[in-house]
Design an enzyme around this catalytic site. Structure first.
Site, PDB file in Angstrom:
ATOM      1  N   LYS A  73      -4.403  -2.588  -0.352  1.00 30.01           N
ATOM      2  CA  LYS A  73      -3.610  -2.571  -1.583  1.00 30.01           C
ATOM      3  C   LYS A  73      -3.953  -3.656  -2.596  1.00 30.01           C
ATOM      4  O   LYS A  73      -3.697  -3.498  -3.784  1.00 30.01           O
ATOM      5  CB  LYS A  73      -2.128  -2.664  -1.220  1.00 30.01           C
ATOM      6  CG  LYS A  73      -1.578  -1.381  -0.616  1.00 30.01           C
ATOM      7  CD  LYS A  73      -0.898  -0.571  -1.667  1.00 30.01           C
ATOM      8  CE  LYS A  73      -0.594   0.826  -1.216  1.00 30.01           C
ATOM      9  NZ  LYS A  73       0.179   1.580  -2.200  1.00 30.01           N
ATOM     10  N   ASP A  99       7.100  -0.648   0.012  1.00 31.84           N
ATOM     11  CA  ASP A  99       7.492  -0.589   1.411  1.00 31.84           C
ATOM     12  C   ASP A  99       6.625  -1.526   2.235  1.00 31.84           C
ATOM     13  O   ASP A  99       6.521  -1.401   3.442  1.00 31.84           O
ATOM     14  CB  ASP A  99       7.486   0.849   1.950  1.00 31.84           C
ATOM     15  CG  ASP A  99       6.433   1.685   1.277  1.00 31.84           C
ATOM     16  OD1 ASP A  99       5.387   1.117   0.928  1.00 31.84           O
ATOM     17  OD2 ASP A  99       6.660   2.898   1.094  1.00 31.84           O
TER      18      ASP A  99
HETATM   19  C1  LIG Z   1      -1.461   1.226   4.621  1.00 32.30           C
HETATM   20  C2  LIG Z   1      -1.203   2.222   3.559  1.00 32.30           C
HETATM   21  N1  LIG Z   1      -1.938   3.329   3.528  1.00 32.30           N
HETATM   22  C3  LIG Z   1      -1.744   4.260   2.585  1.00 32.30           C
HETATM   23  C4  LIG Z   1      -0.769   4.117   1.628  1.00 32.30           C
HETATM   24  C5  LIG Z   1      -0.547   5.216   0.643  1.00 32.30           C
HETATM   25  O1  LIG Z   1      -0.832   4.876  -0.652  1.00 32.30           O
HETATM   26  P1  LIG Z   1      -0.118   5.659  -1.830  1.00 32.30           P
HETATM   27  O2  LIG Z   1       1.318   5.251  -1.857  1.00 32.30           O
HETATM   28  O3  LIG Z   1      -0.882   5.289  -3.031  1.00 32.30           O
HETATM   29  O4  LIG Z   1      -0.235   7.110  -1.492  1.00 32.30           O
HETATM   30  C6  LIG Z   1       0.030   2.959   1.624  1.00 32.30           C
HETATM   31  C7  LIG Z   1       1.062   2.738   0.613  1.00 32.30           C
HETATM   32  O5  LIG Z   1       1.810   1.788   0.643  1.00 32.30           O
HETATM   33  C8  LIG Z   1      -0.194   1.986   2.624  1.00 32.30           C
HETATM   34  O6  LIG Z   1       0.537   0.859   2.690  1.00 32.30           O
END
Ligand SMILES: Cc1ncc(COP(=O)(O)O)c(C=O)c1O
Length: 378
Positions: A73, A99
């Site tokens: 992120k 989150d």
């Molecule tokens: C570890 C992880 N993978 C995937 C995602 C998914 O990303 P998005 O919310 O852009 O779909 C998140 C989102 O917080 C995440 O923390």
């Protein structure tokens, strides 16, 4: 409990709008490579896992190595904050709802530029996730309610206090910052394509991407559509059964909020409403939308932690392993046979996953690998 699928017939066109204009114009990789903390994250081959599921090859990009944040992120948040500061260097406080991983990334990005951050988290966020965000310098506040409620509180707090909202979720009239965040995620795909081409017989035939609000998967879909058009790899989105905003949107044909109960161990994917900017891309570039029960996420975490044969061990959290979890559902369930067919998964297919996080919640992770189950209620 079983997984569900929806087969989409995408037209492979990139819509023209504010988000895709930014994605086309931006060069976040140039910005990222200029950061002293920047290293490309590794792409691994898992030949024994491929053998186990009778496919050609399996590749996994391990984002736990990104900027010391244990998740991908940071790519989005630091780029979006840098763009905001280019326009107005006097901004002092950045705020978001999260989150977990995005909040930590915003806190890290703000601290890097010697700015402040305030992060709102849903009511069921674990103490450990809150501490990780605080450690990066943020003030963290818990909101009564779910992720969507936390987003509303963050937006209101920004209006009242003159803070800058750095949300990874777009809606009508709030598109530029989420688009910059997606532009930041593009660096991951550009990096990965460079490494995949150095591997023998290297091409990805099918890419499984886990989705919360869909900004990550939307960036991936944009990348492949932009580079390969209709000759792109086949793309699958994977969501938790009870937080299925993208699946629900594919079902209704328009952006739709999930009616699920938001209970899942996949904390990063526990989002009800898709991002507008992401949905506009996904609807034209995704072949299959999947929603899966948590037991596949547990199995995926364990598959990577206890590898077969000589494959290397990968530490991947419940959301990080979401793409693999979707693949496991597709390869295990009889009712998903049409998905295997439409994706044309054969013994020569190369499958690609992005492990988007490491063990970001160590308690849940340890429970999964020691018992095979997590009792954590999320
Ligand atoms: C570890 C992880 N993978 C995937 C995602 C998914 O990303 P998005 O919310 O852009 O779909 C998140 C989102 O917080 C995440 O923390």
């Amino acid at each position: 409990m079983e997984a569900s699928y929806l087969i989409n017939r995408p037209d492979n066109e990139i819509v023209k709008n504010a988000t895709t204009d930014i994605l086309k114009r931006s060069d976040a990789l140039k910005f990222h490579t200029g950061l002293p903390e920047y290293r490309p994250t590794p792409l691994f081959r898992l030949p024994d896992l491929a053998l186990k599921y009778n496919v050609g090859d399996i590749y996994i990009k391990d984002e736990s190595h990104r900027f010391g944040l244990n998740a991908f992120k940071g790519l989005g948040a630091v780029y979006a904050i840098s763009e905001l500061l280019k326009e107005n260097p006097n901004l002092e406080t950045f705020c978001t709802a999260t989150d977990g991983n995005h909040g930590r990334a915003v806190a890290w990005g703000a601290t890097r530029f010697e700015k402040r951050s305030v992060v709102f988290v849903p009511g069921d966020t674990t103490l450990q996730r809150m501490k990780c965000i605080e450690k990066e310098g943020a003030r963290v506040e818990k909101v009564q309610g779910n992720y969507d409620d936390a987003c509303a509180v963050a937006e209101k707090a920004c209006k009242e206090n003159g803070w800058e909202l750095v949300q990874d979720m777009a809606w009508e009239g709030y598109e530029k910052i989420p688009a910059d965040i997606m532009a930041g995620y593009l660096s991951l795909f550009r990096e990965m394509e460079d490494s995949i081409h150095t591997l023998p017989d290297s091409r990805a035939d099918v890419v499984f991407m886990q989705a919360g609000v869909g900004s990550f998967a939307g960036a991936g879909a944009f990348y492949y559509l932009n580079r390969y058009g209709a000759r792109r790899p086949r793309i699958v989105t994977v969501e938790p059964l009870e937080a299925d905003g993208i699946f629900a949107s594919f079902t209704s044909g328009q952006l739709t909020t999930s009616t699920g109960n938001a209970t899942t161990i996949m904390a990063g994917l526990n989002c009800g409403t898709p991002s507008l900017g992401a949905w506009d891309i996904l609807k034209n570039g995704v072949d299959v939308a999947l929603k899966i029960p948590d037991h596949y996420a547990r199995r995926a975490v364990r598959e990577l932690f206890f590898p077969d044969g000589c494959d290397r061990r990968i530490i991947s959290g419940e959301s990080g392993a979401g793409g693999l979890a979707g693949f496991l559902a597709v390869m295990s369930e009889k009712n998903l046979e049409p998905v295997r067919k439409v994706l044309n998964i054969t013994k020569s297919s190369n499958i690609l996953f992005i492990s988007t996080e490491g063990d970001t919640d160590k308690t849940v992770f340890n429970e999964i690998i020691t018992t095979g189950e997590s009792t954590e209620k999320k």
